[in-house]
Design an enzyme around this catalytic site. Sequence first.
Site, PDB file in Angstrom:
ATOM      1  N   MET A  80       0.803  -1.112   0.042  1.00  0.00           N
ATOM      2  CA  MET A  80      -0.021   0.011   0.118  1.00  0.00           C
ATOM      3  C   MET A  80       0.805   1.268   0.020  1.00  0.00           C
ATOM      4  SD  MET A  80      -3.041  -1.243   2.652  1.00  0.00           S
ATOM      5  CE  MET A  80      -4.173   0.385   2.289  1.00  0.00           C
ATOM      6  N   HIS A  81       0.320   2.275  -0.097  1.00  0.00           N
ATOM      7  CA  HIS A  81       0.884   3.777   0.298  1.00  0.00           C
ATOM      8  C   HIS A  81       1.725   4.270  -1.159  1.00  0.00           C
ATOM      9  CE1 HIS A  81      -1.045   2.894   3.719  1.00  0.00           C
ATOM     10  NE2 HIS A  81       0.071   2.198   4.241  1.00  0.00           N
ATOM     11  N   ASP A 237      -2.734  -5.172   0.178  1.00  0.00           N
ATOM     12  CA  ASP A 237      -2.179  -6.450   0.626  1.00  0.00           C
ATOM     13  C   ASP A 237      -2.749  -7.105   1.805  1.00  0.00           C
ATOM     14  OD1 ASP A 237      -0.979  -4.512   2.394  1.00  0.00           O
ATOM     15  OD2 ASP A 237       1.083  -5.121   1.857  1.00  0.00           O
TER      16      ASP A 237
END
Length: 486
Positions: A80-81, A237
């Site tokens: 992520m991110h 995830d």
Amino acid sequence: MSFLGIDLGTSEVKVVLTDDDSNVVATVGVRLRVENPHPHWSEQSPQAWWNATLDAIGGIRTEHAAEFAALRGIGLSGQMHGATLLDRSGNVLRPAILWNDTRAYAECVELEALVPDSRTITGNLAMPGFTAPKLLWLSKYEPAVYRSVHKVLLPKDYVAWKLTGEFVSDMSDASGTLWLDVARRDWSDRMLSATGLSRDNMPRLVEGSEPAAQLRDELRREWGVSGPVVVCGGAGDNAASAVGIGVVNPGDAFLSLGTSGVLFASTARYAPNPGEAVHAFCHCLPDQWHQMSVILSAAASLEWLSALLKTDVSELVGIAPKGRDGNPPIFLPYLNGERTPHNDASAKGVFFGMTGSHRAEHLAYSVMEGVAFAMADGYAALRGAGTELHGASFVGGGSRSAFWGRLCATALGCPLHLHEGSNIGAALGAARLARLALGKDDVSAVCSMPLVLDTFEPQSDARASTQERYERYRRLYVSLKAEFQA
């Protein structure tokens, strides 16, 4: 019919092929490298993601051509991110800035000042790993790149674009950008504006289990697939891991020891606790949310010790139980700063209480125990948001160690359950989401919990000594916080 799940992790791309009952037919992994060009920086090449994805899919096609030819759905999950930046021609502007990159810590303060009610909108504390602060950093230090940004994509959504030609994201992954109104499940115009962006710079949003696009015809023909292939919204995830392990009902939970450490709890409602750095995100299933506590260096701490001592991780895990004796040091696993509950990018790793008698087994024990304590800190933060766990699934690379499982169970005070196939949870979850996107099965039929292979119970005989060491662990951070900042 068959389904493909693609999990774009930090250290590898893992691809799993399943049949129409979600049984695993094959799985292939291709390793990735992380670049650290400066302190606090963590970057990867998006082209490397795509190359690794094609290599992994090629491995499955070679060994399972007939099953692959029956492909009808693809799901993606991913780290992520990460800020993946494209210009109007679809060119990647710079290496992607990853989730564990902490350069934008000052911009977090700036962002919350620009939008004083940002925590109410997003449900989350501004943290340097999130995507929005990264764009503020770019506007200051790489202005030419910033001015050229046309689309900001999360890592898995870049791979989805390469597969489909469409810019699409899902609610769970978008929750980690700080641009999403998590309660409303929509982009926040105020948060986007604070970073100089608009909806035009974002992918469109769908639920993770919904159809998002179709596989490009040229790829479908090249791969020898006759019928159309649906690509679903996919998931971040951890949300994908939840679907893969069957954590889809309120009260279900899992504890993951991967590069990072995650305690994930599925919730029926939006339940934020930003004051203790709890992540309140959308689940990848409609009308569901989840909470997470996250530490940045879980298995990564043991890998660091492995490199330092020039000893294999498996050997360290094997000798760690002997290190319980001899008053081992207390270890703070803040090698890359920390998220829950401290949200402190300046926090550092610490061995406290070392003597000349301590050996490798004591350090191995301390690292595994310190990670368990960090997960216990995370559970305390989740409890502050009203979450009580009666047990959790145990997943990630660290779940291969029964000893680590018992350490975590004892520190948290609740049992951990090891499931069959837990090491491919996110990729399997992505494949399950692809199956759901065809609309022929319901969630309860697709997202069942795999067989429990083992349960790690809290060790009652070690609870008192564990609690005493845990309290020392907590006091150490408080005592050292000012020194970390210096």
